[in-house]
Design a protein around this motif. Structure first.
Motif, PDB file in Angstrom:
ATOM      1  N   GLU A   1      45.844  29.792  42.592  1.00  0.00           N
ATOM      2  CA  GLU A   1      46.489  29.778  41.225  1.00  0.00           C
ATOM      3  C   GLU A   1      45.655  30.301  40.132  1.00  0.00           C
ATOM      4  OE1 GLU A   1      46.915  25.598  40.361  1.00  0.00           O
ATOM      5  OE2 GLU A   1      47.937  25.961  38.581  1.00  0.00           O
ATOM      6  N   ALA A   2      44.461  30.189  40.139  1.00  0.00           N
ATOM      7  CA  ALA A   2      43.664  30.573  39.135  1.00  0.00           C
ATOM      8  C   ALA A   2      43.495  32.330  38.931  1.00  0.00           C
ATOM      9  CB  ALA A   2      42.109  30.213  39.204  1.00  0.00           C
ATOM     10  N   GLN A   3      43.661  32.786  40.444  1.00  0.00           N
ATOM     11  CA  GLN A   3      43.731  34.384  40.216  1.00  0.00           C
ATOM     12  C   GLN A   3      45.004  34.514  39.828  1.00  0.00           C
ATOM     13  OE1 GLN A   3      43.083  34.956  44.709  1.00  0.00           O
ATOM     14  NE2 GLN A   3      41.052  34.971  44.453  1.00  0.00           N
ATOM     15  N   GLU A   4      46.387  33.850  40.130  1.00  0.00           N
ATOM     16  CA  GLU A   4      47.598  34.269  39.392  1.00  0.00           C
ATOM     17  C   GLU A   4      47.266  34.257  38.029  1.00  0.00           C
ATOM     18  OE1 GLU A   4      50.146  31.631  41.486  1.00  0.00           O
ATOM     19  OE2 GLU A   4      49.691  32.513  43.162  1.00  0.00           O
ATOM     20  N   GLN A   5      46.695  33.027  37.229  1.00  0.00           N
ATOM     21  CA  GLN A   5      46.550  32.983  35.955  1.00  0.00           C
ATOM     22  C   GLN A   5      45.820  34.111  35.387  1.00  0.00           C
ATOM     23  OE1 GLN A   5      44.957  29.108  35.428  1.00  0.00           O
ATOM     24  NE2 GLN A   5      47.025  28.158  35.100  1.00  0.00           N
ATOM     25  N   ALA A   6      44.729  34.492  35.852  1.00  0.00           N
ATOM     26  CA  ALA A   6      44.029  35.560  35.391  1.00  0.00           C
ATOM     27  C   ALA A   6      44.747  36.973  35.020  1.00  0.00           C
ATOM     28  CB  ALA A   6      42.743  35.923  36.476  1.00  0.00           C
ATOM     29  N   VAL A   7      45.440  37.262  36.088  1.00  0.00           N
ATOM     30  CA  VAL A   7      46.437  38.406  35.909  1.00  0.00           C
ATOM     31  C   VAL A   7      47.250  38.262  34.578  1.00  0.00           C
ATOM     32  CG1 VAL A   7      48.189  39.776  36.838  1.00  0.00           C
ATOM     33  CG2 VAL A   7      46.110  38.939  38.200  1.00  0.00           C
ATOM     34  N   GLN A   8      47.709  36.929  34.271  1.00  0.00           N
ATOM     35  CA  GLN A   8      48.475  36.634  33.110  1.00  0.00           C
ATOM     36  C   GLN A   8      47.607  36.812  31.902  1.00  0.00           C
ATOM     37  OE1 GLN A   8      50.484  33.157  33.694  1.00  0.00           O
ATOM     38  NE2 GLN A   8      51.116  33.664  36.081  1.00  0.00           N
ATOM     39  N   MET A   9      46.250  36.383  31.967  1.00  0.00           N
ATOM     40  CA  MET A   9      45.350  36.336  30.716  1.00  0.00           C
ATOM     41  C   MET A   9      44.964  37.639  30.475  1.00  0.00           C
ATOM     42  SD  MET A   9      43.092  33.063  31.936  1.00  0.00           S
ATOM     43  CE  MET A   9      43.894  31.463  32.022  1.00  0.00           C
ATOM     44  N   VAL A  10      44.785  38.487  31.293  1.00  0.00           N
ATOM     45  CA  VAL A  10      44.051  39.641  31.021  1.00  0.00           C
ATOM     46  C   VAL A  10      44.768  40.595  29.924  1.00  0.00           C
ATOM     47  CG1 VAL A  10      44.887  41.216  32.781  1.00  0.00           C
ATOM     48  CG2 VAL A  10      42.439  41.399  32.144  1.00  0.00           C
TER      49      VAL A  10
ATOM     50  N   LEU B   1      50.406  37.619  43.209  1.00  0.00           N
ATOM     51  CA  LEU B   1      49.895  38.252  41.949  1.00  0.00           C
ATOM     52  C   LEU B   1      51.177  39.108  41.354  1.00  0.00           C
ATOM     53  CD1 LEU B   1      46.642  39.763  42.881  1.00  0.00           C
ATOM     54  CD2 LEU B   1      47.073  37.772  41.488  1.00  0.00           C
ATOM     55  N   ASP B   2      51.434  39.091  40.197  1.00  0.00           N
ATOM     56  CA  ASP B   2      52.710  39.746  39.510  1.00  0.00           C
ATOM     57  C   ASP B   2      52.215  41.307  39.267  1.00  0.00           C
ATOM     58  OD1 ASP B   2      54.576  41.116  38.008  1.00  0.00           O
ATOM     59  OD2 ASP B   2      54.825  39.258  36.653  1.00  0.00           O
ATOM     60  N   ALA B   3      52.481  42.121  40.334  1.00  0.00           N
ATOM     61  CA  ALA B   3      51.903  43.408  40.475  1.00  0.00           C
ATOM     62  C   ALA B   3      52.560  44.367  39.157  1.00  0.00           C
ATOM     63  CB  ALA B   3      52.554  44.162  41.712  1.00  0.00           C
ATOM     64  N   ASN B   4      53.590  43.854  38.854  1.00  0.00           N
ATOM     65  CA  ASN B   4      54.167  44.849  37.601  1.00  0.00           C
ATOM     66  C   ASN B   4      53.362  44.504  36.138  1.00  0.00           C
ATOM     67  OD1 ASN B   4      55.863  46.342  38.492  1.00  0.00           O
ATOM     68  ND2 ASN B   4      57.974  45.163  38.095  1.00  0.00           N
ATOM     69  N   LEU B   5      52.737  43.280  36.286  1.00  0.00           N
ATOM     70  CA  LEU B   5      51.845  43.026  34.998  1.00  0.00           C
ATOM     71  C   LEU B   5      50.852  43.761  35.012  1.00  0.00           C
ATOM     72  CD1 LEU B   5      51.408  38.891  34.615  1.00  0.00           C
ATOM     73  CD2 LEU B   5      52.360  40.827  33.005  1.00  0.00           C
ATOM     74  N   ILE B   6      50.163  44.068  36.118  1.00  0.00           N
ATOM     75  CA  ILE B   6      48.990  45.166  36.290  1.00  0.00           C
ATOM     76  C   ILE B   6      49.369  46.464  36.012  1.00  0.00           C
ATOM     77  CG2 ILE B   6      47.343  46.019  38.109  1.00  0.00           C
ATOM     78  CD1 ILE B   6      47.301  43.194  39.528  1.00  0.00           C
ATOM     79  N   HIS B   7      50.636  46.858  36.657  1.00  0.00           N
ATOM     80  CA  HIS B   7      51.224  47.916  36.361  1.00  0.00           C
ATOM     81  C   HIS B   7      51.250  48.299  34.984  1.00  0.00           C
ATOM     82  CE1 HIS B   7      54.068  51.581  36.889  1.00  0.00           C
ATOM     83  NE2 HIS B   7      54.642  50.644  36.124  1.00  0.00           N
ATOM     84  N   TYR B   8      52.119  47.334  34.133  1.00  0.00           N
ATOM     85  CA  TYR B   8      52.248  47.636  32.666  1.00  0.00           C
ATOM     86  C   TYR B   8      51.200  47.532  31.770  1.00  0.00           C
ATOM     87  CZ  TYR B   8      57.216  48.764  33.733  1.00  0.00           C
ATOM     88  OH  TYR B   8      58.419  49.212  34.292  1.00  0.00           O
ATOM     89  N   LYS B   9      50.305  46.528  32.249  1.00  0.00           N
ATOM     90  CA  LYS B   9      49.043  46.557  31.378  1.00  0.00           C
ATOM     91  C   LYS B   9      47.780  47.515  31.657  1.00  0.00           C
ATOM     92  CE  LYS B   9      48.773  41.777  31.692  1.00  0.00           C
ATOM     93  NZ  LYS B   9      48.063  40.429  31.424  1.00  0.00           N
ATOM     94  N   GLU B  10      48.233  48.252  32.829  1.00  0.00           N
ATOM     95  CA  GLU B  10      47.059  49.017  33.182  1.00  0.00           C
ATOM     96  C   GLU B  10      45.846  48.376  33.382  1.00  0.00           C
ATOM     97  OE1 GLU B  10      47.169  52.541  30.372  1.00  0.00           O
ATOM     98  OE2 GLU B  10      48.777  53.319  31.569  1.00  0.00           O
ATOM     99  N   SER B  11      45.995  47.215  33.888  1.00  0.00           N
ATOM    100  CA  SER B  11      44.652  46.270  33.973  1.00  0.00           C
ATOM    101  C   SER B  11      44.112  46.784  35.378  1.00  0.00           C
ATOM    102  CB  SER B  11      45.055  45.047  33.822  1.00  0.00           C
ATOM    103  OG  SER B  11      46.079  44.570  34.639  1.00  0.00           O
ATOM    104  N   PHE B  12      42.752  46.505  35.633  1.00  0.00           N
ATOM    105  CA  PHE B  12      41.859  46.610  36.517  1.00  0.00           C
ATOM    106  C   PHE B  12      41.708  45.401  37.242  1.00  0.00           C
ATOM    107  CE2 PHE B  12      41.052  49.786  33.233  1.00  0.00           C
ATOM    108  CZ  PHE B  12      40.899  50.931  34.125  1.00  0.00           C
ATOM    109  N   LEU B  13      41.964  45.513  38.611  1.00  0.00           N
ATOM    110  CA  LEU B  13      41.497  44.349  39.557  1.00  0.00           C
ATOM    111  C   LEU B  13      40.417  44.659  40.314  1.00  0.00           C
ATOM    112  CD1 LEU B  13      42.872  41.741  40.353  1.00  0.00           C
ATOM    113  CD2 LEU B  13      44.371  42.884  42.110  1.00  0.00           C
TER     114      LEU B  13
END
Ligand SMILES: [Zn+2]
Ligand SMILES: [Zn+2]
Length: 349
Positions: free
Chosen positions: A246-255, A276-288
Motif C-alpha cells: 500500500e505504501a508503494q502504491e502511495q509513493a507512486v501517487q506522491m512523487v 502500481l498505476d503505470a500511467n502515473l509513472i508514464h505521464y510523470k516521467e518518474s523513476f522507479l
C-alpha cells in the motif's frame, strides 16, 4: 567459543562451537557487538535461499582485531574495526563497474559465511583487499560503528534515487531505515524531509532525526498532505522504507514529475504485489528504482556521516542484550518497539 547457531527454520540455539581458525591470510576478529537486522528475523522465520546452514548469523558488527595472518597495511592487532558485510568478488562484470551490490558472487557475512553473533569470526583476505574493513575513528563507539551496514544501504538508496541538493524527500516508515533515510537525505542536501508513519508512538520515537514535517498517516491522508507540503508538485524523491504494498502504491501517487520512487523495503514473503498505476509513472516521467544493500564505498561514506554526527548513531541503540538471549533479542526486534537491538558476546556493563 559461544555462538548463535541457526540450523533451520525457527531452529536456533546459543551453543559451544569450535573456535574459528585462520587457515590462511585474513583476520581473526573478536566481536564487540552485533545488531539484529530485519534479515536475521526473516532468516529465522522463513529461511533464506542463499544461507548456508548451519550458520552463525549476524552482519552488523564491530570487532577488535585479535590476530592478523598476512600483510594488510593500515591494520594492526588490537585495532577496533567495523565490517562491511558484503564481500564482493572483485572481478565480475558488475564489480568491474563499481556496482558491487549487484556482484554475481557476493559473499555476505552472516548469510553465506559465519557472522557476528559469536565471540569470534574469521574474515578472509578478500574482505580486506576489497575494502570491507574500516578502522573505527576515535570517539565513535562500537555500537555506532556497527550501524555502517544499514546506513550504507540508505546511502546507496539516495544515490540510486538521483537525490540532489534542494530536493524534497518523503520517507514512508519511521523504523531504523526510515530514520536513517531522513538523516542521510539531509546530508545529501535535501531541503525538506517529510516522514510518514502510521503509528504516532513510532513517529515520536523518530523525532530525534528531525524531519521537517511528520505525518501520522493513521490520522490524515499522506498523499494529500504531501501535495499540500510541496505546492501540489509532489516529492522529488519518495523512499519506501517499509514492507508495505500500500505504501508503494502511495509513493507512486506522491512523487513529482521526473521524481524517483525507491522501493527500499522488501515485501514480506507471500504478500500481494502492489497495484502500481503505470500511467502515473508514464505521464510523470518518474523513476522507479529498488535498493537492497550497500557496497563498501557506501559503508565508508556512512562511517564518515556517523563520525561527524550527521547520522546520530547513538539514537539508534534501543536495547543491549547478551548473546545468550539471542532468541529474545529477535523477539524484541520483531516487536518494533524500538530501533536497533544490539547483542554482545562480552559481559554487559
Ligand atoms: Zn542488515
Ligand atoms: Zn563481483
Amino acid at each position: 567459543m559461544r555462538a548463535v547457531l541457526l540450523r533451520g527454520i525457527e531452529d536456533v540455539t546459543v551453543t559451544d562451537v569450535p573456535d574459528p581458525q585462520l587457515a590462511g591470510p585474513g583476520l581473526l576478529l573478536r566481536v564487540e557487538t552485533c545488531a539484529v537486522c530485519g534479515t536475521d528475523v526473516k532468516m529465522f522465520h522463513h529461511g533464506y535461499a542463499a544461507a548456508r546452514l548451519p550458520l552463525v548469523p549476524g552482519h552488523e558488527l564491530a570487532a577488535t582485531i585479535e590476530r592478523i595472518e598476512g600483510s594488510f597495511p593500515g591494520l594492526r592487532e588490537g585495532m577496533r574495526v567495523a565490517v562491511a558485510p558484503n564481500i564482493p568478488c572483485g572481478v565480475c562484470h558488475f564489480c568491474r563497474r563499481g556496482e558491487q551490490t549487484a556482484c554475481d558472487r557476493l559473499e555476505t557475512i552472516g548469510v553465506h559465511r559465519n557472522g557476528g553473533f559469536a565471540e569470534y569470526l574469521v574474515l578472509p583476505a578478500q574482505a580486506v583487499t576489497e575494502g570491507c574493513v574500516f578502522p573505527i575513528p576515535v570517539g565513535v563507539a562500537n555500537e555506532e560503528a556497527a550501524l555502517i551496514d544499514p546506513a550504507s544501504c540508505v546511502v546507496n538508496a539516495c544515490e540510486l534515487s538521483r537525490m540532489k541538493p534542494g530536493d524534497t524527500v518523503v520517507v514512508l516508515g519511521a523504523g531504523p531505515a526510515g530514520c536513517l533515510s531522513i538523516e542521510v537525505s539531509r546530508a545529501f542536501g535535501a531541503m525538506k524531509t517529510i516522514l510518514v508513519q502510521r503509528s504516532r508512538r513510532r513517529l515520536e520515537q523518530a523525532s530525534f532525526a528531525t524531519p521537517s514535517v511528520s505525518v501520522d498517516s493513521s490520522a490524515e491522508d499522506a498523499v494529500v498532505r504531501v501535495r499540500e507540503e510541496t505546492g501540489d508538485r509532489g516529492a522529488d524523491v519518495v523512499i519506501v522504507a517499509c514492507g508495505s504494498a500500500e505504501a508503494q502504491e502511495q509513493a507512486v501517487q506522491m512523487v513529482a514529475k521526473r521524481g524517483s520512487v525507491n522501493l527500499f523495503g522488501g515485501l514480506p514473503k507471500g504478500s500481494p504485489s502492489p497495484r502500481l498505476d503505470a500511467n502515473l509513472i508514464h505521464y510523470k516521467e518518474s523513476f522507479l528504482v529498488g535498493t537492497h544493500g550497500g557496497s563498501n564505498r557506501h559503508c565508508g561514506i556512512a562511517l564518515g556521516m556517523i563520525a561527524d554526527g550527521r547520522i546520530r548513531a547513538k539514537e539508534y541503540v534501543s536495547r543491549r542484550m547478551p548473546l545468550s538471549d539471542y532468541r529474545a533479542a529477535l523477539g524484541v526486534a520483531e516487536e518494533k518497539s524500538g530501533l536497533k537491538v544490539f547483542v554482545s558476546p562480552r559481559p554487559l556493563l
